[in-house]
Design a protein around this motif. Structure first.
Motif, short mmCIF file in Angstrom:
data_model
loop_
_atom_site.label_atom_id
_atom_site.label_comp_id
_atom_site.label_asym_id
_atom_site.label_seq_id
_atom_site.Cartn_x
_atom_site.Cartn_y
_atom_site.Cartn_z
N LEU A 1 10.96 21.45 3.03
CA LEU A 1 9.57 19.97 3.54
C LEU A 1 10.09 19.00 2.94
O LEU A 1 10.65 19.28 1.56
CB LEU A 1 8.13 20.72 2.78
CG LEU A 1 7.45 21.73 3.27
CD1 LEU A 1 6.34 21.82 2.78
CD2 LEU A 1 7.36 22.40 4.37
N SER A 2 9.82 17.84 3.64
CA SER A 2 9.88 16.55 2.61
C SER A 2 8.85 15.39 2.96
O SER A 2 8.45 15.73 3.86
CB SER A 2 11.08 16.16 4.17
OG SER A 2 12.33 16.57 3.53
N CYS A 3 9.18 14.35 2.01
CA CYS A 3 8.20 13.81 1.35
C CYS A 3 8.94 12.19 1.41
O CYS A 3 9.60 12.30 1.05
CB CYS A 3 7.24 14.52 0.81
SG CYS A 3 5.46 12.49 -0.19
N ALA A 4 7.92 11.94 2.30
CA ALA A 4 9.27 9.95 2.62
C ALA A 4 7.92 9.42 1.54
O ALA A 4 7.07 8.66 1.68
CB ALA A 4 9.13 9.62 3.70
N ALA A 5 7.87 8.38 0.65
CA ALA A 5 7.40 7.75 0.54
C ALA A 5 7.87 6.44 0.59
O ALA A 5 8.91 5.74 0.27
CB ALA A 5 6.79 7.70 -1.57
N SER A 6 6.80 5.39 0.29
CA SER A 6 6.77 3.95 -0.31
C SER A 6 5.69 3.29 -0.76
O SER A 6 4.62 3.65 -1.01
CB SER A 6 7.18 3.76 1.69
OG SER A 6 5.68 3.46 2.38
N GLY A 7 5.89 2.35 -0.82
CA GLY A 7 4.69 1.07 -1.11
C GLY A 7 4.30 1.25 -2.49
O GLY A 7 4.19 1.31 -3.72
N LEU A 8 4.90 2.16 -3.79
CA LEU A 8 5.50 2.51 -5.30
C LEU A 8 6.67 2.52 -5.83
O LEU A 8 7.84 2.78 -5.02
CB LEU A 8 4.85 3.89 -4.72
CG LEU A 8 4.84 5.36 -4.96
CD1 LEU A 8 4.45 6.29 -5.03
CD2 LEU A 8 5.69 4.98 -3.54
N THR A 9 6.30 2.72 -6.95
CA THR A 9 7.82 2.79 -7.38
C THR A 9 7.63 4.03 -7.81
O THR A 9 7.82 4.62 -9.02
CB THR A 9 8.09 1.97 -9.12
OG1 THR A 9 7.67 0.51 -9.11
CG2 THR A 9 9.13 2.26 -9.81
N GLN B 1 0.82 -1.40 -0.28
CA GLN B 1 -0.01 0.12 -0.02
C GLN B 1 0.36 1.28 0.05
O GLN B 1 2.17 1.66 0.99
CB GLN B 1 -0.93 0.48 0.84
CG GLN B 1 -1.37 0.95 2.03
CD GLN B 1 -1.18 0.79 3.78
OE1 GLN B 1 -1.60 -0.50 4.07
NE2 GLN B 1 -1.96 1.41 4.22
N VAL B 2 0.57 2.13 -0.99
CA VAL B 2 0.99 3.04 -1.16
C VAL B 2 0.80 3.89 0.17
O VAL B 2 0.00 4.54 1.05
CB VAL B 2 0.78 4.03 -2.59
CG1 VAL B 2 0.94 5.82 -2.21
CG2 VAL B 2 0.92 3.34 -3.57
N GLN B 3 2.21 5.26 0.70
CA GLN B 3 1.66 5.91 2.29
C GLN B 3 3.49 7.09 1.33
O GLN B 3 4.19 6.99 0.92
CB GLN B 3 2.42 5.22 2.74
CG GLN B 3 1.91 4.78 3.98
CD GLN B 3 2.27 4.13 5.51
OE1 GLN B 3 3.28 3.74 5.51
NE2 GLN B 3 1.69 4.48 6.64
N LEU B 4 2.45 8.16 1.87
CA LEU B 4 3.21 9.22 1.49
C LEU B 4 3.37 9.66 2.92
O LEU B 4 2.64 10.60 3.63
CB LEU B 4 2.65 10.23 0.32
CG LEU B 4 2.16 9.79 -0.64
CD1 LEU B 4 1.77 10.23 -1.71
CD2 LEU B 4 3.99 9.33 -1.63
N VAL B 5 4.51 10.36 3.52
CA VAL B 5 4.26 11.07 4.80
C VAL B 5 5.42 12.14 4.72
O VAL B 5 6.76 11.79 4.26
CB VAL B 5 5.54 10.05 6.04
CG1 VAL B 5 5.39 10.64 6.98
CG2 VAL B 5 4.64 8.61 5.27
N GLU B 6 4.76 13.33 5.10
CA GLU B 6 5.25 14.52 5.07
C GLU B 6 5.82 15.13 6.78
O GLU B 6 5.62 14.84 7.78
CB GLU B 6 3.95 15.98 4.33
CG GLU B 6 3.60 15.75 3.28
CD GLU B 6 1.84 14.95 3.46
OE1 GLU B 6 1.08 14.76 2.68
OE2 GLU B 6 1.82 14.77 4.12
N SER B 7 6.65 15.75 6.30
CA SER B 7 7.56 16.80 7.64
C SER B 7 8.00 17.45 7.15
O SER B 7 8.52 18.30 5.59
CB SER B 7 8.59 15.70 8.66
OG SER B 7 9.17 15.14 7.20
N GLY B 8 8.46 18.37 8.62
CA GLY B 8 8.95 20.11 8.40
C GLY B 8 8.63 21.69 8.22
O GLY B 8 8.90 21.90 7.55
#
Length: 123
Positions: free
Chosen positions: A20-28, A1-8
Motif C-alpha cells: 500500500l502507498s499513501c501520498a501526503a500533501s499539505g503538511l510538513t 489543506q492536508v490530503q492523504l491518498v491511499e492506493s494499492g
C-alpha cells in the motif's frame, strides 16, 4: 489543506503480498508520525503500523508483527506498507493516518485520515 491518498488495495489470495502507498500533501511530512489503521466490516478501526516522526522507528500491532513492514520516504511525502503472508482476517479498509503524536495507537490520537483503500484476502 492536508490530503492523504491511499492506493494499492485489491483482492489477493491468502499467503500473498501487497504494498500500500499513501501520498501526503499539505503538511510538513517529516514532522508527522505516519501510520496505517484498518477497519473490517462490523468492527472498530484498529491500529496496524506507524513510523514515528520522533525517531523514525516503525512499530506494529502484534497481529501483523513479522509480516508487515512500514516505511516512509520523506523526500517524496509518501508512506508505504508492505504486507506479506496475508490472512483472510486482514480483509479491511486500510486507512492512512497522520498525527503529531509520537507513538499513537488509538484513533483518537490521529489528526488526519485518508479515504481508505480496500484490501480483500480470499481463503
Amino acid at each position: 489543506q492536508v490530503q492523504l491518498v491511499e492506493s494499492g488495495g485489491r483482492l489477493v489470495q491468502a499467503g500473498g503480498s501487497l504494498r500500500l502507498s499513501c501520498a501526503a500533501s499539505g503538511l510538513t511530512f517529516s514532522s508527522y508520525t505516519m501510520g496505517w489503521f484498518r477497519q473490517a466490516p462490523g468492527k472498530e478501526r484498529e491500529f496496524v503500523a506507524a513510523i514515528s516522526w520522533a525517531d523514525g522507528r516503525a512499530y506494529y500491532a502484534d497481529s501483523v508483527k513479522g509480516r508487515f513492514t512500514g516505511s516512509r520516504v520523506n523526500a517524496k511525502n509518501t508512506l508505504y506498507l508492505q504486507m506479506n503472508s496475508l490472512k483472510p482476517e486482514g480483509t479491511a479498509v486500510y486507512y492512512c493516518a497522520a498525527t503529531r503524536a509520537p507513538y499513537p495507537r488509538q484513533t483518537s490520537e490521529v489528526t488526519c485520515w485518508g479515504q481508505g483503500t480496500q484490501v480483500t484476502v480470499s481463503s
